[in-house]
Design a protein around this motif. Structure first.
Motif, PDB file in Angstrom:
ATOM      1  N   GLY A  41       8.740   5.274  21.311  1.00  0.00           N
ATOM      2  CA  GLY A  41       7.876   6.443  21.335  1.00  0.00           C
ATOM      3  C   GLY A  41       7.334   6.863  19.986  1.00  0.00           C
ATOM      4  O   GLY A  41       6.827   7.979  19.830  1.00  0.00           O
ATOM      5  N   GLU A  42       7.403   5.963  19.011  1.00  0.00           N
ATOM      6  CA  GLU A  42       6.889   6.268  17.673  1.00  0.00           C
ATOM      7  C   GLU A  42       5.387   6.537  17.729  1.00  0.00           C
ATOM      8  O   GLU A  42       4.653   5.896  18.478  1.00  0.00           O
ATOM      9  N   SER A  43       4.913   7.490  16.924  1.00  0.00           N
ATOM     10  CA  SER A  43       3.494   7.840  16.943  1.00  0.00           C
ATOM     11  C   SER A  43       2.645   6.701  16.399  1.00  0.00           C
ATOM     12  O   SER A  43       3.115   5.851  15.632  1.00  0.00           O
ATOM     13  N   GLU A  44       1.384   6.677  16.791  1.00  0.00           N
ATOM     14  CA  GLU A  44       0.462   5.651  16.299  1.00  0.00           C
ATOM     15  C   GLU A  44       0.327   5.731  14.785  1.00  0.00           C
ATOM     16  O   GLU A  44       0.270   4.706  14.097  1.00  0.00           O
ATOM     17  N   PHE A  45       0.306   6.943  14.249  1.00  0.00           N
ATOM     18  CA  PHE A  45       0.181   7.110  12.804  1.00  0.00           C
ATOM     19  C   PHE A  45       1.351   6.464  12.073  1.00  0.00           C
ATOM     20  O   PHE A  45       1.163   5.719  11.106  1.00  0.00           O
ATOM     21  N   VAL A  46       2.584   6.725  12.518  1.00  0.00           N
ATOM     22  CA  VAL A  46       3.755   6.156  11.846  1.00  0.00           C
ATOM     23  C   VAL A  46       3.745   4.633  11.977  1.00  0.00           C
ATOM     24  O   VAL A  46       4.067   3.918  11.022  1.00  0.00           O
ATOM     25  N   GLY A  47       3.354   4.114  13.144  1.00  0.00           N
ATOM     26  CA  GLY A  47       3.272   2.674  13.316  1.00  0.00           C
ATOM     27  C   GLY A  47       2.277   2.038  12.361  1.00  0.00           C
ATOM     28  O   GLY A  47       2.551   0.995  11.745  1.00  0.00           O
ATOM     29  N   MET A  48       1.113   2.661  12.200  1.00  0.00           N
ATOM     30  CA  MET A  48       0.104   2.148  11.264  1.00  0.00           C
ATOM     31  C   MET A  48       0.606   2.260   9.828  1.00  0.00           C
ATOM     32  O   MET A  48       0.399   1.355   9.010  1.00  0.00           O
ATOM     33  N   ALA A  49       1.265   3.377   9.525  1.00  0.00           N
ATOM     34  CA  ALA A  49       1.792   3.573   8.173  1.00  0.00           C
ATOM     35  C   ALA A  49       2.866   2.530   7.869  1.00  0.00           C
ATOM     36  O   ALA A  49       2.944   2.006   6.738  1.00  0.00           O
ATOM     37  N   ARG A  50       3.677   2.186   8.843  1.00  0.00           N
ATOM     38  CA  ARG A  50       4.713   1.159   8.660  1.00  0.00           C
ATOM     39  C   ARG A  50       4.071  -0.171   8.267  1.00  0.00           C
ATOM     40  O   ARG A  50       4.514  -0.862   7.354  1.00  0.00           O
ATOM     41  N   GLU A  51       2.995  -0.543   8.963  1.00  0.00           N
ATOM     42  CA  GLU A  51       2.292  -1.794   8.640  1.00  0.00           C
ATOM     43  C   GLU A  51       1.706  -1.751   7.233  1.00  0.00           C
ATOM     44  O   GLU A  51       1.743  -2.742   6.499  1.00  0.00           O
ATOM     45  N   ALA A  52       1.169  -0.594   6.841  1.00  0.00           N
ATOM     46  CA  ALA A  52       0.594  -0.453   5.501  1.00  0.00           C
ATOM     47  C   ALA A  52       1.674  -0.583   4.441  1.00  0.00           C
ATOM     48  O   ALA A  52       1.457  -1.187   3.376  1.00  0.00           O
ATOM     49  N   ILE A  53       2.863  -0.046   4.716  1.00  0.00           N
ATOM     50  CA  ILE A  53       3.957  -0.116   3.756  1.00  0.00           C
ATOM     51  C   ILE A  53       4.449  -1.551   3.600  1.00  0.00           C
ATOM     52  O   ILE A  53       4.729  -2.006   2.491  1.00  0.00           O
ATOM     53  N   VAL A  54       4.558  -2.291   4.686  1.00  0.00           N
ATOM     54  CA  VAL A  54       4.946  -3.703   4.615  1.00  0.00           C
ATOM     55  C   VAL A  54       3.967  -4.453   3.725  1.00  0.00           C
ATOM     56  O   VAL A  54       4.361  -5.263   2.867  1.00  0.00           O
ATOM     57  N   LYS A  55       2.688  -4.181   3.878  1.00  0.00           N
ATOM     58  CA  LYS A  55       1.654  -4.865   3.085  1.00  0.00           C
ATOM     59  C   LYS A  55       1.735  -4.474   1.612  1.00  0.00           C
ATOM     60  O   LYS A  55       1.590  -5.312   0.710  1.00  0.00           O
ATOM     61  N   ALA A  56       1.991  -3.193   1.335  1.00  0.00           N
ATOM     62  CA  ALA A  56       1.972  -2.709  -0.051  1.00  0.00           C
ATOM     63  C   ALA A  56       3.274  -3.021  -0.793  1.00  0.00           C
ATOM     64  O   ALA A  56       3.255  -3.261  -1.996  1.00  0.00           O
ATOM     65  N   LEU A  57       4.402  -3.005  -0.101  1.00  0.00           N
ATOM     66  CA  LEU A  57       5.693  -3.125  -0.774  1.00  0.00           C
ATOM     67  C   LEU A  57       6.350  -4.477  -0.600  1.00  0.00           C
ATOM     68  O   LEU A  57       7.314  -4.791  -1.276  1.00  0.00           O
ATOM     69  N   GLY A  58       5.851  -5.288   0.318  1.00  0.00           N
ATOM     70  CA  GLY A  58       6.502  -6.562   0.586  1.00  0.00           C
ATOM     71  C   GLY A  58       6.264  -7.601  -0.498  1.00  0.00           C
ATOM     72  O   GLY A  58       5.466  -7.423  -1.384  1.00  0.00           O
TER      73      GLY A  58
END
Length: 287
Positions: free
Chosen positions: A270-287
């Motif tokens: 039930g995670e919000s769409e915003f948090v899901g998108m932010a998670r993907e952005a963080i993987v890209k920026a910090l990975g």
């Protein structure tokens, strides 16, 4: 047509973030030779050298630093325009919690890049121990968490099984130029007793019959790095925590150390769409 090629700018950013052409290649899904060719063409377009190549990797020339700043802004604006026109602009507040072992020398730069790419995301960043991060995440007190797990043979699986950001070798570290400790009791530098890495190291030393004493307890990794550089003793830290005034210690009798991995905690139901998108952005920026 004047201007720069977006793919070449993206490759420049990847090269300077990774520190070498070889390390950048998988990040932009190219071969090393293709990355080299893109950088040659970009330098030709710029009319001046952008990179200084050496055995240790590459660094930017002054012109390369200037273009890097422009490239980040151009690419961030392009991404924002795409998301806006597709109706998926990333806006909102995000509670991000990171273990202080995670790339301590680089995390501020990576968070700045994340802020540049997503200026409409308001980040609330907290540094905590991995166990506390996982507990807070389960209680719903944070949106996204990055924790560390020691890859100890036979150990129980961690609760954190989300996206893998990186793996690093654990190392014994001492002050640069320091000899192996001559004391009967090995002088251990560590974080408080609640730290999982300290608990692991003490178990390991006890199992191997290595006598030790806790010479200094620091409140966080930054304090531990200072204690190591000051020559107060020896610490076990992950590879990216090797800072100024510190060196890897090879000493007879010290047991070999395993790898550690850093993961983004998995998405909640039930995670919000915003948090899901932010998670993907963080993987890209910090990975």
């Amino acid at each position: 047509m004047s201007g720069f090629d977006f793919d070449q700018l993206r490759t420049l950013v990847a090269v300077l973030d990774a520190g070498s052409l070889t390390a950048a290649a998988p990040k932009v899904f190219l071969s090393q030779s293709s990355v080299s060719e893109q950088m040659r063409k970009l330098e030709e377009r710029a009319g001046q050298p952008l990179l200084v190549r050496g055995k240790a990797g590459v660094v930017a020339t002054p012109a390369g630093e200037r273009l890097l700043t422009h490239a980040r802004a151009i690419l961030a604006l392009s991404d924002e325009a795409y998301r806006d026109l597709r109706g998926v602009a990333l806006r909102g507040e995000l509670r991000l919690c990171i273990t202080d072992y995670f790339r301590p020398g680089d995390v501020a730069r990576m968070l700045r890049r994340l802020n540049e790419q997503y200026p409409q995301v308001r980040l609330h960043v907290t540094i905590m121990k991995s166990g506390a991060i996982e507990d807070a995440y389960e209680r719903g007190e944070i949106d996204v968490g990055i924790s560390m797990r020691i890859l100890e043979r036979g150990a129980a699986r961690s609760r954190a099984q989300g996206a893998l950001l990186r793996r690093e070798q654990l190392m014994w570290m001492a002050a640069d130029g320091a000899a192996a400790p001559a004391q009967d009791a090995f002088p251990l530098l560590a974080l408080p007793e609640t730290c999982a890495l300290r608990q692991y190291v003490e178990r390991l030393l006890s199992r191997r019959g290595v006598p030790y004493s806790v010479a200094h307890v620091a409140s966080g990794v930054a304090g531990l790095q200072l204690a190591v550089a000051a020559g107060l003793g020896v610490a076990c830290l992950n590879e990216s925590a090797l800072g100024a005034g510190m060196a890897r210690l090879h000493a007879p009798g010290l047991p070999a150390l395993p790898m550690a991995e850093f993961r983004l905690l998995p998405a909640r139901a039930g995670e919000s769409e915003f948090v899901g998108m932010a998670r993907e952005a963080i993987v890209k920026a910090l990975g």
